[in-house]
Write a protein that holds these residues in place. Structure first.
Motif, PDB file in Angstrom:
ATOM      1  N   SER A  41       0.813  -1.222   0.000  1.00 42.69           N
ATOM      2  CA  SER A  41       0.000   0.000   0.000  1.00 42.69           C
ATOM      3  C   SER A  41       0.844   1.270   0.000  1.00 42.69           C
ATOM      4  O   SER A  41       0.443   2.287  -0.579  1.00 42.69           O
ATOM      5  N   SER A  67       1.768  -1.865 -10.370  1.00 42.03           N
ATOM      6  CA  SER A  67       1.301  -3.250 -10.484  1.00 42.03           C
ATOM      7  C   SER A  67       2.164  -4.028 -11.473  1.00 42.03           C
ATOM      8  O   SER A  67       2.638  -5.131 -11.182  1.00 42.03           O
ATOM      9  N   SER A 118      -4.562  -9.888  -5.906  1.00 44.15           N
ATOM     10  CA  SER A 118      -5.726  -9.138  -5.436  1.00 44.15           C
ATOM     11  C   SER A 118      -6.086  -8.016  -6.404  1.00 44.15           C
ATOM     12  O   SER A 118      -7.256  -7.838  -6.770  1.00 44.15           O
ATOM     13  N   GLU A 119      -5.084  -7.268  -6.843  1.00 45.80           N
ATOM     14  CA  GLU A 119      -5.333  -6.174  -7.784  1.00 45.80           C
ATOM     15  C   GLU A 119      -5.870  -6.682  -9.115  1.00 45.80           C
ATOM     16  O   GLU A 119      -6.682  -6.030  -9.767  1.00 45.80           O
ATOM     17  N   SER A 120      -5.423  -7.868  -9.527  1.00 40.60           N
ATOM     18  CA  SER A 120      -5.809  -8.388 -10.842  1.00 40.60           C
ATOM     19  C   SER A 120      -7.278  -8.775 -10.921  1.00 40.60           C
ATOM     20  O   SER A 120      -7.814  -8.947 -12.015  1.00 40.60           O
ATOM     21  N   ASP A 123      -8.555  -5.934 -12.737  1.00 41.95           N
ATOM     22  CA  ASP A 123      -7.731  -5.407 -13.830  1.00 41.95           C
ATOM     23  C   ASP A 123      -7.366  -6.554 -14.777  1.00 41.95           C
ATOM     24  O   ASP A 123      -6.471  -7.351 -14.501  1.00 41.95           O
TER      25      ASP A 123
END
Length: 212
Positions: A41, A67, A118-120, A123
């Protein structure tokens, strides 16, 4: 200015400064260091550029954002995984699972992998990058292990390329998925005893080796 002599090509025009492998290595190492100290973060492209000693514009010429940068930083760790010939398919599996688990113990690998996965979920482009930079590249170990096992007579050859590709995908998904879940989600040890039991399950399925 003299014209070039007949049959002589003019020198090629400039296409910009070539990308530096040393700079790339420094950036990826700085990214992993920042992940350990700051966590996902708080990590910024500015932190990485300062640690690597490069301009922020250098980072953005190579990566669209943090990312993509973190995916490549952790992919470099996984690229170091090797599969020496241990003499049997069972021994090869046990070796690579233990090495993979050791890599997942590293705080930069654990933080990076959990964060980008987690971000994917939001995205699609990032999912594609994870697939190409990590998943597809690491399937090389499955391909190598299967080729060796086939040469030893431990596994049959497949004439159909589609079936061979499916087998590679399944083996990778089972091994990588199980080890990642065990190490990162369940936070349980991936020790020699567990690896031996897991390998036996892979080799013999849900039936015991002596069952009909």
């Amino acid at each position: 200015m003299r014209n070039p002599s007949p049959g002589t090509s003019p020198p090629p025009g400039r296409t910009g400064r070539p990308r530096s492998a040393a700079a790339d290595a420094a950036i990826l190492a700085a990214t992993r260091d920042a992940l350990v100290e700051l966590g996902w973060s708080k990590l910024t492209m500015g932190d990485v550029s300062a640690r690597a000693g490069v301009a922020k514009t250098t980072l953005y010429r190579r990566w669209a954002g943090k990312s993509e940068l973190v995916v490549d930083a952790v992919a470099e760790l996984f690229d170091a995984l090797e599969l020496p010939d241990r003499g049997s398919l069972e021994a090869d599996i046990e070796y690579v699972v233990l090495r993979f688990a050791e890599l997942l113990k590293r705080p930069e690998a654990r933080t990076a992998l959990m964060a980008v996965v987690s971000e994917s979920t939001r995205d699609e482009a990032l999912r594609d990058r994870i697939r190409s930079a990590i998943v597809d590249r690491q399937k090389r170990l499955v391909v190598l292990g299967r080729e060796r096992a086939q040469a030893r007579g431990e596994l049959p050859y497949e004439e159909d390329p589609a079936l061979a590709g499916l087998a590679t995908d399944l083996i990778f998904d089972v091994i990588a998925g199980t080890v990642v879940h065990r190490a990162l989600v369940s936070s349980e040890p991936v020790d020699e005893l567990w690896v031996s039991a897991f390998t036996a399950l892979l080799m013999h399925g849900l039936r015991s080796p002596g069952s009909a």
